[in-house]
Design an enzyme around this catalytic site. Sequence first.
Site, PDB file in Angstrom:
ATOM      1  N   PRO A   1       0.815  -1.221   0.000  1.00  0.00           N
ATOM      2  CA  PRO A   1       0.000   0.000   0.000  1.00  0.00           C
ATOM      3  C   PRO A   1       0.845   1.266   0.000  1.00  0.00           C
ATOM      4  O   PRO A   1       1.929   1.303   0.577  1.00  0.00           O
ATOM      5  CB  PRO A   1      -0.766  -0.105   1.322  1.00  0.00           C
ATOM      6  CG  PRO A   1       0.127  -0.891   2.215  1.00  0.00           C
ATOM      7  CD  PRO A   1       0.915  -1.824   1.335  1.00  0.00           C
TER       8      PRO A   1
ATOM      9  N   ARG B   1      -4.448  16.030  -7.641  1.00  0.00           N
ATOM     10  CA  ARG B   1      -5.500  15.003  -7.702  1.00  0.00           C
ATOM     11  C   ARG B   1      -6.869  15.530  -8.174  1.00  0.00           C
ATOM     12  O   ARG B   1      -7.510  14.910  -9.015  1.00  0.00           O
ATOM     13  CB  ARG B   1      -5.646  14.290  -6.362  1.00  0.00           C
ATOM     14  CG  ARG B   1      -4.336  13.651  -5.859  1.00  0.00           C
ATOM     15  CD  ARG B   1      -4.548  12.718  -4.687  1.00  0.00           C
ATOM     16  NE  ARG B   1      -5.255  11.518  -5.086  1.00  0.00           N
ATOM     17  CZ  ARG B   1      -6.496  11.272  -4.793  1.00  0.00           C
ATOM     18  NH1 ARG B   1      -7.180  12.105  -4.056  1.00  0.00           N
ATOM     19  NH2 ARG B   1      -7.070  10.182  -5.239  1.00  0.00           N
TER      20      ARG B   1
ATOM     21  N   CYS C   1      -2.431  29.342 -14.071  1.00  0.00           N
ATOM     22  CA  CYS C   1      -3.044  29.935 -15.258  1.00  0.00           C
ATOM     23  C   CYS C   1      -3.802  28.927 -16.102  1.00  0.00           C
ATOM     24  O   CYS C   1      -3.487  28.749 -17.287  1.00  0.00           O
ATOM     25  CB  CYS C   1      -1.942  30.559 -16.100  1.00  0.00           C
ATOM     26  SG  CYS C   1      -2.001  32.326 -16.005  1.00  0.00           S
TER      27      CYS C   1
HETATM   28  N1  LLP Z   1       2.329  -0.887  -6.133  1.00  0.00           N
HETATM   29  C1  LLP Z   1       2.371  -0.501  -7.411  1.00  0.00           C
HETATM   30  C2  LLP Z   1       3.114  -1.312  -8.384  1.00  0.00           C
HETATM   31  C3  LLP Z   1       1.711   0.674  -7.809  1.00  0.00           C
HETATM   32  O1  LLP Z   1       1.760   1.053  -9.073  1.00  0.00           O
HETATM   33  C4  LLP Z   1       1.022   1.451  -6.840  1.00  0.00           C
HETATM   34  C5  LLP Z   1       0.343   2.690  -7.231  1.00  0.00           C
HETATM   35  C6  LLP Z   1       1.006   0.990  -5.502  1.00  0.00           C
HETATM   36  C7  LLP Z   1       1.667  -0.187  -5.190  1.00  0.00           C
HETATM   37  C8  LLP Z   1       0.328   1.737  -4.404  1.00  0.00           C
HETATM   38  O2  LLP Z   1      -1.034   1.936  -4.632  1.00  0.00           O
HETATM   39  P1  LLP Z   1      -1.930   2.590  -3.470  1.00  0.00           P
HETATM   40  O3  LLP Z   1      -1.902   1.651  -2.289  1.00  0.00           O
HETATM   41  O4  LLP Z   1      -1.338   3.888  -3.106  1.00  0.00           O
HETATM   42  O5  LLP Z   1      -3.267   2.715  -4.054  1.00  0.00           O
HETATM   43  N2  LLP Z   1      -1.861   9.186  -8.268  1.00  0.00           N
HETATM   44  C9  LLP Z   1      -3.035   8.373  -7.997  1.00  0.00           C
HETATM   45  C10 LLP Z   1      -2.674   6.992  -7.548  1.00  0.00           C
HETATM   46  C11 LLP Z   1      -1.746   6.270  -8.505  1.00  0.00           C
HETATM   47  C12 LLP Z   1      -1.251   4.958  -7.998  1.00  0.00           C
HETATM   48  C13 LLP Z   1      -0.205   4.390  -8.883  1.00  0.00           C
HETATM   49  N3  LLP Z   1       0.326   3.144  -8.426  1.00  0.00           N
HETATM   50  C14 LLP Z   1      -3.920   9.098  -7.009  1.00  0.00           C
HETATM   51  O6  LLP Z   1      -3.581  10.194  -6.586  1.00  0.00           O
HETATM   52  O7  LLP Z   1      -5.013   8.619  -6.678  1.00  0.00           O
END
Ligand code: LLP
Length: 433
Positions: A280, A318, A352
């Site tokens: 996570p 976001r 902008c």
């Molecule tokens: N492992 C891998 C290979 C990933 O690509 C990601 C996230 C994670 C773990 C962790 O995922 P999480 O537990 O944080 O959901 N910028 C977006 C989220 C993009 C996530 C990309 N990969 C947002 O602000 O919602």
Amino acid sequence: MADIRSRYTDSLNFFGKHSAQELAEQFGTPLYVYNEQILRRACRELKGLSSQPGFGVNYSVKANANPALLRIMREEGLVVDAMSPGELHMNTLAGFRQDEILYISNNNAPEELQSVLAKVNLVSVDSLPQLDTLGRINPGGKVMVRFNPGIGAGHHAKVITAGKETKFGVCPEYLSQVFSLLDRHGLTLAGVNQHIGSLFMQPDNYLEAVRFLLDLIATFPAERLQKLEVIDFGGGFGIPYRKYDGEPRLDMARLGRDLHQILETWADKHGYNGRFLVEPGRYVVAECGILLGRVHAVKNNGDKRYVGTDIGFNVLMRPAMYDSFHDIEIYRGGTAAATRADMPQTIVGNICESGDILAKERLLPEIYQGDVLGVLDAGAYGFSMSSPYNQRLRPAEVLITADGTARLIRRRESLADLTVCLEDLPQECDCQG
Ligand code: LLP
């Protein structure tokens, strides 16, 4: 003190011995503020998901790479991933050892893979060509392969990372080609990983993908299965962003119970005594972070009331990128109290572009010029996705430590930071800003 909308942070004593307004005064805005105790609590909750031997939490650094936060996670017993040399650098700065970092690569140059191999024990590749490249660079070595389990999840199409519509992972139908490439280069498959996407609030898809990966591994020939050291199921655990609407939390108790049972049964059946990881990012850091900004102008355009702040999408991307919702608190101080009923207000930044919108027609108490706003749940994918667009300086970061005091953990950028890579900087430039 009469903050206008601060029930949530008040209930957590989020800002410790300070008020949000004091922090804004002292460190300036925009400002990311993190709370150490909330961070530690999230780490412990995740570690408690399973007591299966070898179970661990592999924090996904892309959500927030500040080394001060990473050090706290390390104290809590988390390990980390990295997906770029920069993330790897931050992990190393925070004290993570080589065997505590998994490199999850995606479309990397051979030079990058080569340099990373000297710094971590395991690199995951997510395509046949990258497996071939790694095999040429590191024949006889160890490798991890990322599979695409075909089941995706996520809050937006842009963050679903498994299934048909994604660039990630090797589809299981290519398993025999994976084995051929491993054999061709004498590589040992030491790990298998996946990631279905980001932000699920129901555990079912995740658990289904866990079962899928374990079923796939169960088809491996015994001699391959015996050499597996790591099985990493990825992250995606969601947090409720609608705090003021009482959005329910992801049921971690159920997720943990079911996950534990699956892992225990599978490990017994296959005599597996390697590591099981969850990965996570958001769940670890989102809720320990709040972004403070200041209101500099309030006006009406047509029938819309615009609240102009210093929280542009360069600071928190976001909402502009995914239409993401973040709850907003309002801090005014003094003895002022909310005067009128909630009204729709569109909160915007100082970039902008018309898409520079933090919150669209949000029903909130009337906001005034000079107010400080707090954007909740900004600890994940906040600072880490910030940019110097419009040549605006990236914000400072402050940690509210366990004793309630504020510690600067990243200074605000200066004009000199904007020019640091320029080759032909005029001698007379006053770049201290
Ligand atoms: N492992 C891998 C290979 C990933 O690509 C990601 C996230 C994670 C773990 C962790 O995922 P999480 O537990 O944080 O959901 N910028 C977006 C989220 C993009 C996530 C990309 N990969 C947002 O602000 O919602």
